[in-house]
Design a protein around this motif. Structure first.
Motif, PDB file in Angstrom:
ATOM      1  N   TRP A 154      30.536  32.728  45.437  1.00 36.35           N
ATOM      2  CA  TRP A 154      31.240  31.469  45.637  1.00 36.35           C
ATOM      3  C   TRP A 154      32.472  31.384  44.732  1.00 36.35           C
ATOM      4  N   VAL A 155      32.322  31.844  43.498  1.00 34.87           N
ATOM      5  CA  VAL A 155      33.468  31.867  42.593  1.00 34.87           C
ATOM      6  C   VAL A 155      34.568  32.738  43.189  1.00 34.87           C
ATOM      7  N   GLY A 156      34.165  33.859  43.791  1.00 36.30           N
ATOM      8  CA  GLY A 156      35.143  34.736  44.433  1.00 36.30           C
ATOM      9  C   GLY A 156      35.927  33.985  45.499  1.00 36.30           C
ATOM     10  N   LEU A 157      35.208  33.233  46.308  1.00 32.59           N
ATOM     11  CA  LEU A 157      35.876  32.469  47.360  1.00 32.59           C
ATOM     12  C   LEU A 157      36.850  31.457  46.760  1.00 32.59           C
ATOM     13  N   MET A 158      36.388  30.810  45.686  1.00 34.18           N
ATOM     14  CA  MET A 158      37.246  29.804  45.066  1.00 34.18           C
ATOM     15  C   MET A 158      38.502  30.447  44.470  1.00 34.18           C
ATOM     16  N   LEU A 159      38.308  31.644  43.902  1.00 33.70           N
ATOM     17  CA  LEU A 159      39.467  32.359  43.354  1.00 33.70           C
ATOM     18  C   LEU A 159      40.482  32.621  44.460  1.00 33.70           C
ATOM     19  N   ILE A 160      39.967  33.085  45.587  1.00 35.40           N
ATOM     20  CA  ILE A 160      40.866  33.364  46.716  1.00 35.40           C
ATOM     21  C   ILE A 160      41.571  32.077  47.129  1.00 35.40           C
ATOM     22  N   MET A 161      40.786  31.010  47.208  1.00 32.66           N
ATOM     23  CA  MET A 161      41.361  29.747  47.660  1.00 32.66           C
ATOM     24  C   MET A 161      42.501  29.318  46.742  1.00 32.66           C
ATOM     25  N   VAL A 162      42.257  29.400  45.433  1.00 28.35           N
ATOM     26  CA  VAL A 162      43.263  28.900  44.500  1.00 28.35           C
ATOM     27  C   VAL A 162      44.426  29.881  44.355  1.00 28.35           C
ATOM     28  N   PHE A 163      44.106  31.136  44.015  1.00 29.14           N
ATOM     29  CA  PHE A 163      45.182  32.050  43.625  1.00 29.14           C
ATOM     30  C   PHE A 163      45.855  32.751  44.800  1.00 29.14           C
TER      31      PHE A 163
ATOM     32  N   TRP B 293      49.685  33.605  44.378  1.00 28.96           N
ATOM     33  CA  TRP B 293      50.062  34.508  43.292  1.00 28.96           C
ATOM     34  C   TRP B 293      49.515  35.916  43.487  1.00 28.96           C
ATOM     35  N   LEU B 294      48.261  35.980  43.936  1.00 32.20           N
ATOM     36  CA  LEU B 294      47.602  37.284  43.989  1.00 32.20           C
ATOM     37  C   LEU B 294      47.123  37.586  45.406  1.00 32.20           C
ATOM     38  N   PRO B 295      47.171  38.855  45.786  1.00 27.41           N
ATOM     39  CA  PRO B 295      46.656  39.242  47.102  1.00 27.41           C
ATOM     40  C   PRO B 295      45.136  39.138  47.111  1.00 27.41           C
ATOM     41  N   SER B 296      44.574  38.867  48.284  1.00 24.79           N
ATOM     42  CA  SER B 296      43.140  38.618  48.317  1.00 24.79           C
ATOM     43  C   SER B 296      42.336  39.795  48.845  1.00 24.79           C
ATOM     44  N   THR B 297      42.973  40.777  49.452  1.00 25.81           N
ATOM     45  CA  THR B 297      42.189  41.882  49.996  1.00 25.81           C
ATOM     46  C   THR B 297      42.824  43.232  49.691  1.00 25.81           C
ATOM     47  N   GLY B 298      41.971  44.242  49.671  1.00 25.71           N
ATOM     48  CA  GLY B 298      42.430  45.625  49.578  1.00 25.71           C
ATOM     49  C   GLY B 298      42.748  46.081  48.165  1.00 25.71           C
ATOM     50  N   ARG B 299      43.185  47.351  48.074  1.00 27.09           N
ATOM     51  CA  ARG B 299      43.447  47.940  46.767  1.00 27.09           C
ATOM     52  C   ARG B 299      44.925  47.964  46.417  1.00 27.09           C
TER      53      ARG B 299
ATOM     54  N   SER C 241      44.136  52.418  41.746  1.00 25.37           N
ATOM     55  CA  SER C 241      44.980  51.235  41.874  1.00 25.37           C
ATOM     56  C   SER C 241      45.591  50.814  40.548  1.00 25.37           C
ATOM     57  N   PHE C 242      44.865  51.102  39.467  1.00 24.68           N
ATOM     58  CA  PHE C 242      45.259  50.463  38.214  1.00 24.68           C
ATOM     59  C   PHE C 242      46.538  51.049  37.614  1.00 24.68           C
ATOM     60  N   LEU C 243      47.073  52.068  38.277  1.00 27.31           N
ATOM     61  CA  LEU C 243      48.279  52.689  37.731  1.00 27.31           C
ATOM     62  C   LEU C 243      49.565  52.096  38.293  1.00 27.31           C
ATOM     63  N   THR C 244      49.436  51.244  39.291  1.00 21.24           N
ATOM     64  CA  THR C 244      50.642  50.596  39.804  1.00 21.24           C
ATOM     65  C   THR C 244      50.525  49.097  39.591  1.00 21.24           C
ATOM     66  N   LEU C 245      51.661  48.445  39.533  1.00 19.47           N
ATOM     67  CA  LEU C 245      51.653  46.998  39.327  1.00 19.47           C
ATOM     68  C   LEU C 245      50.989  46.307  40.512  1.00 19.47           C
ATOM     69  N   ASP C 246      51.353  46.783  41.715  1.00 20.01           N
ATOM     70  CA  ASP C 246      50.764  46.188  42.903  1.00 20.01           C
ATOM     71  C   ASP C 246      49.244  46.385  42.909  1.00 20.01           C
ATOM     72  N   GLY C 247      48.829  47.572  42.511  1.00 25.02           N
ATOM     73  CA  GLY C 247      47.400  47.853  42.447  1.00 25.02           C
ATOM     74  C   GLY C 247      46.699  46.950  41.454  1.00 25.02           C
ATOM     75  N   LEU C 248      47.335  46.752  40.309  1.00 26.64           N
ATOM     76  CA  LEU C 248      46.750  45.887  39.294  1.00 26.64           C
ATOM     77  C   LEU C 248      46.620  44.461  39.805  1.00 26.64           C
ATOM     78  N   ARG C 249      47.638  44.015  40.546  1.00 21.68           N
ATOM     79  CA  ARG C 249      47.565  42.671  41.114  1.00 21.68           C
ATOM     80  C   ARG C 249      46.379  42.554  42.077  1.00 21.68           C
ATOM     81  N   HIS C 250      46.140  43.632  42.798  1.00 19.24           N
ATOM     82  CA  HIS C 250      44.998  43.612  43.715  1.00 19.24           C
ATOM     83  C   HIS C 250      43.671  43.665  42.958  1.00 19.24           C
ATOM     84  N   LEU C 251      43.701  44.377  41.841  1.00 14.01           N
ATOM     85  CA  LEU C 251      42.466  44.570  41.079  1.00 14.01           C
ATOM     86  C   LEU C 251      42.074  43.294  40.306  1.00 14.01           C
ATOM     87  N   ALA C 252      43.077  42.497  39.955  1.00 15.43           N
ATOM     88  CA  ALA C 252      42.851  41.392  39.021  1.00 15.43           C
ATOM     89  C   ALA C 252      41.714  40.463  39.446  1.00 15.43           C
ATOM     90  N   MET C 253      41.817  39.906  40.634  1.00 15.57           N
ATOM     91  CA  MET C 253      40.811  38.923  41.041  1.00 15.57           C
ATOM     92  C   MET C 253      39.410  39.518  41.188  1.00 15.57           C
TER      93      MET C 253
END
Ligand SMILES: Nc1ncnc2c1ncn2[C@@H]1O[C@H](COP(=O)(O)OP(=O)(O)OP(=O)(O)O)[C@@H](O)[C@H]1O
Ligand code: SF4
Ligand SMILES: [Mg+2]
Lengths: 302, 326, 324
Positions: free
Chosen positions: C145-154, C160-166, C178-190
């Protein structure tokens, strides 16, 4: 005597129950938790009378009412305070009925797990030796394996359905009870009164039920409270993953899952409100459990 | 006249516990001069360690220094801020703790724990700090210090650990060392060696020493003056020989009588009867009254600390005039 | 040390054997192996052939030996859906899951340690109480549920952040990260934060308890008596001691993190082995389930061993006893 003339103070009998209650009430937070939890249980029990709609009765649903935001008025003139889901189901009613399922599965599995676990724990403590080793090895094995994974695997082999969910929950939870009961039973066994009872050659069953069980009960209740919360959360997770209860009788987890795909288009309420209900349930049980543990186990008191 | 290295004036350290206020130190006045050794004796729980911690400002809650002065070279430490106090600790004032098994950090090597102490107060290189640490270990009689430094505390015996703690206290040649039963865990030869080292330090650097102990024979051989504590107060204070030869306070008499000694071999040891009173509710009058053979009616009033002869004080209404009864 | 390792490996083999029996019983004895292992779409002739190939006509104990022999050769069956060896399917997706789990562990330590330290040093402060209340919430909140809320908000509200994929990945050592690119990190964050939530609470509680205990120890008092700076006392003397239980628990939790990534991967469409297993369960692709199970058990054993070795490296007292 002047004492006769004075209004006598109400007799302050220090019954164990009263002391327990006053100790429990020491934490404002735990009291709030208890009140919320009782309210939730009542709401779930009274759902058929409280809910504006029977969410399982497809005849009452109107697909035209689908995905109405909170506060909208449906085709039948009914106000949907928490909105509707994709099938036009009133969310408030869905949540009230969903609570029933979630609580039932949680409490039911906890009860069975407690029975199984407590019996095995008692057996381990009482029989000792090989039996003890075997049971405790099983407990260790079970506890070292993440609950979610064990439950997933069981459901993968048994298939979906409420009964199978309960079985999976029992399998992943019995070990906690077994460990708790064995631990306190071992302590109690060494106490003098048990030894005295054994000397009197009282039957084993009587020793267990008259002497051991009452003393093992408090820690069992503490563990049980926490495990109900865990079971509810786990059931919700399994249902969310589509492996739990069937779609015809959705629990809170399944309601949340149903709203998932609409989340991205901003229709938050289908997932949001069932989540709040789930959250309140789990947090209130945990608050009560925390305080119970502190009251029942004086060693942990600060 | 220069200020004494340390002077305690009416020091009070209390612990606010659930059961009430424990007056662990309740009006202690003491004085140690440059190069002097003060032996602080008293039975378990009399407040010796708490006195030591109070001097260094290391009393943990619920304890608190609630009154009095800790004058170190004329400066009141009880009013010093924590940062200034920190610069004195381990540098000008060092302390050796009672339990050597618990004093050293189990997960840090000996050299780490010594070098950090040097670097905390001296602007020297790591190599220089290591050199000083090695010298200090040699000073307390640890063979092959270079090698032993790389060990962890658990690889050392209790006695060895205490010697490391003593070496750490010696690192900055402090002006004052509070040693809380430092030699109790050591065997007699090492004990002698440490005592000699301590005396040398006092003589050469003018270090003042407060030596807390149960062992009157150590005090007799080492200290210049002795202070006897009972239930959070000093009950007798004076030059070592004078006090041991002719104690004034009945408690001191009992303490001396309970020590086996060569010239009284064969004679029964006189245990002091009774128990240490609970620090939670001390009697209104003399705290020793319940166990005192000389107790009389006047003892229900708190006895004042009186200088009976020059340099000889005691807290008793009916002190022994001469030595203990034969 | 070698002896110790050897003993541990033997123990590990024992556990694997027990687990293989359990899995075998689960698949062959409780379920109908024909139904579990052979694609429902197979026709009668194919079924016959498969039954013989899998040895399903043999007695149970012989079947187990066949199963064991195949497993030892790395053959855990073929996926009905992908028609590829199940093991390869899972191994292909393992790096993504490991990346997520390591990310979550990193976040948990990064957030949990400072908060726990603070709460331990000022146990009665308002902020410390707030932190502890938050950690109760962290234990209670259902992860999904927290995951869903994160998607809803962010993702939905703030964007701010993408919700799916690497996201964008980089090839290192033959796998994508993923963690070596900025885009990947943005995907990894949530997803990483979502998965970390429970562990943050755990780390906070462990750290706080450890700090409170350590601060009462004589060695801390002695460190203060040495005149050390408070930051050195906390960051070296205290932290080094509490790192032992923290690392142990977080390490042991790593298996749990991988298990729970099943949920997180499903929510954030993270293409790891957790998402694969949920999909496989939903379509009853049982060879994949069996392979996943065996692999997870192996992983648990390896993790336990690694944690033990780290523990030995961290605590000098254990180190010595281990040798003798
Ligand atoms: N943290 C605390 N809380 C409550 N009381 C304390 C605390 N620490 C010490 N005390 C009390 O202070 C008194 C003096 O203790 P202290 O450790 O100074 O005794 P001591 O003279 O050093 O004894 P010993 O010879 O056993 O070391 C004791 O009665 C003890 O109960
Ligand atoms: S004052 Fe009285 S009771 Fe106290 S020590 Fe002296 S004689 Fe004994
Ligand atoms: Mg002491």
């Amino acid at each position: 005597m002047s004492a006769v003339l004075r209004p006598s103070a109400p007799p302050q009998v220090e019954t164990p129950l009263r002391r327990f209650a006053s100790q429990f009430a020491e934490s404002r937070l735990a009291l709030v938790g208890l009140v919320v939890f009782v309210a939730i249980v009542l709401a779930a029990l009274l759902a058929p009378w409280l809910a504006p709609q029977n969410p399982y009765d497809l005849a009452q649903l109107d697909i035209m009412d689908g995905r109405l935001p909170p506060g909208s008025v449906g085709a039948s003139g009914m106000v949907h305070w928490l909105g509707t889901d994709d099938q036009g189901r009133d969310m408030l009613s869905g949540i009230l009925y969903g609570l029933r399922i979630s609580l039932m599965v949680g409490a039911g599995s906890a009860l069975v797990a407690a029975l199984v676990g407590a019996s095995l724990g008692m057996l381990a403590a009482y029989a000792g030796g090989r039996t003890d080793t075997l049971i405790m090895r099983l407990v260790d094995l079970q506890l070292s394996f993440p609950a979610i994974l064990a439950a997933l695997m069981i459901l993968a082999f048994l298939g979906k359905g409420i009964l199978n969910v309960v079985i999976a929950l029992v399998v992943v939870e019995w070990a906690y009870y077994a460990r708790t009961v064995r631990g306190s039973a071992l302590v109690e066994r060494r106490r003098e009164y048990i030894e005295a009872a054994q000397c009197l050659a009282l039957p084993t069953g009587r020793i267990i039920f008259r002497h051991l069980l009452p003393n093992v009960l408090p820690p069992l209740i503490v563990v049980g409270t926490m495990q109900v919360a865990r079971a509810i959360a786990l059931e919700a997770t399994l249902s969310f993953l589509g492996l739990g209860v069937p779609i015809t009788e959705p629990s809170l987890g399944l309601l949340i899952a149903n709203g998932y795909e609409y989340m991205l288009s901003g229709k938050y309420w289908i997932s949001f409100y069932p989540g709040i209900a789930l959250l309140l349930t789990i947090v209130s049980i945990n608050l009560v459990g925390d305080q119970l543990r502190d009251v029942i186990n004086p060693r942990l008191q600060k | 006249m220069t200020a004494p290295t340390l002077e305690l004036r009416d020091l009070r350290t209390h612990f606010a516990t659930r059961g009430g206020v424990v007056k662990a130190v309740d009006g202690v006045s003491l004085r140690v001069d440059r190069g002097q050794v003060l032996g602080l004796v008293g039975e378990s729980g009399s407040g010796k360690s708490v006195t030591g911690f109070s001097i260094l400002g290391l009393v943990d809650p619920p304890g608190q220094v609630v009154g009095g002065q800790v004058l170190f070279q004329g400066q009141d430490l009880a009013r010093l801020d924590e940062e200034a106090m920190r610069h004195l600790r381990g540098n000008r004032i060092a302390m050796i703790f009672q339990d050597p098994m618990m004093t050293l950090n189990p997960v840090l090597r000996i050299d780490t724990q010594m070098i950090e102490t040097v670097l905390a107060h001296a602007p020297v290189s790591r190599e220089e700090a290591r050199q000083r640490a090695r010298d200090a270990l040699g000073q307390v009689g640890i063979a092959a210090p270079e090698e032993r430094m790389r060990a962890y505390p658990h690889q050392f015996s209790g006695g060895m650990r205490q010697r490391v703690a003593i070496a750490i206290a010696l690192l900055h040649k402090p002006d004052l060392i509070v040693a809380d039963e430092p030699t109790t865990a050591l065997d007699v030869t090492i004990q002698g060696q440490i005592l000699a080292e301590a005396q040398k330090l006092c003589a050469e650097h003018g270090t003042a020493l407060i030596w807390i102990t149960h062992d009157l024979s150590v005090v007799a051989g080492l200290a210049d003056r002795i202070a006897v504590m009972y239930a959070g107060r000093v009950v007798e204070e004076g030059p070592v020989e004078a006090v041991l030869d002719a104690p004034l306070h009945p408690y001191t008499v009992g303490l001396i009588g309970s020590v086996p000694s060569r010239n009284r071999r064969g004679a029964a040891l006189n245990q002091i009867p009774g128990m240490t009173p609970s620090m939670l509710n001390l009697p209104a009058g003399c705290a020793f009254a319940a166990r005192c053979p000389r107790a009389a009616s006047g003892c229900s009033e708190p006895p004042p600390f009186v200088e009976f002869r020059p340099g000889r004080s005691a807290r008793c209404i009916h002190p022994h005039a001469e030595g203990p009864p034969a | 040390m070698t002896l110790y390792l050897l003993r541990r490996c033997l123990q590990a083999a024992g556990v694997m054997l027990v687990m293989s029996v359990l899995v075998f019983v689960g698949v062959y004895a409780i379920g109908d192996p024909v139904e579990i292992l052979i694609s429902p779409e197979a026709d009668q002739i194919e079924r016959e052939r498969a039954i013989r190939a899998l040895g399903l006509d043999l007695p149970l104990w012989q079947q187990y030996l066949v199963f064991l022999k195949n497993a030892l050769h790395g053959d855990l069956g073929r996926s009905f859906v992908f028609n590829e060896p199940a093991l390869k399917l899972i191994l292909d997706r393992m790096p993504a899951t490991l990346e997520l789990a390591f990310g979550a562990t990193f976040v948990a330590l990064l957030v949990g340690l400072p908060l726990g330290l603070y709460a331990g040093l000022r146990p009665n402060g308002a902020l410390a109480r707030g932190i502890m209340a938050g950690s109760i919430l962290g234990f209670s909140l259902p992860t999904f549920w927290v995951g869903l809320m994160l998607i809803m908000v962010f993702a939905v509200q703030l964007g701010w952040l993408p919700s799916t994929g690497r996201g964008e990945t980089v090839d290192v050592l033959g796998t994508r990260w993923s963690f070596l690119t900025l885009d990947g990190l943005r995907h990894l964050a949530m997803p990483a934060f979502n998965l970390a939530l429970f562990k943050i609470s755990l780390v906070i509680r462990l750290t706080r308890a450890g700090v409170r205990e350590a601060m009462l120890m004589d060695y801390v008092k002695f460190a203060r008596a040495k005149g050390l700076h408070p930051s050195r006392i906390v960051l070296v003397h205290v932290l080094k001691n509490i790192m032992i239980p923290v690392i142990t628990v977080v390490g042991l939790e790593f298996g749990g993190t991988i298990a729970f990534s099943v949920v997180t991967e499903s929510i954030f469409a993270w293409p790891g082995m957790g998402k694969l297993i949920i999909d496989s369960i939903n379509v009853l692709d049982r060879p994949v389930i069996v392979a996943y199970l065996m692999l997870i058990v192996l992983m648990f054993i390896v993790i336990n061993l690694l944690v033990d070795l780290t523990y030995t490296a961290l605590d000098p007292r254990v180190r010595l006893e281990g040798r003798t």
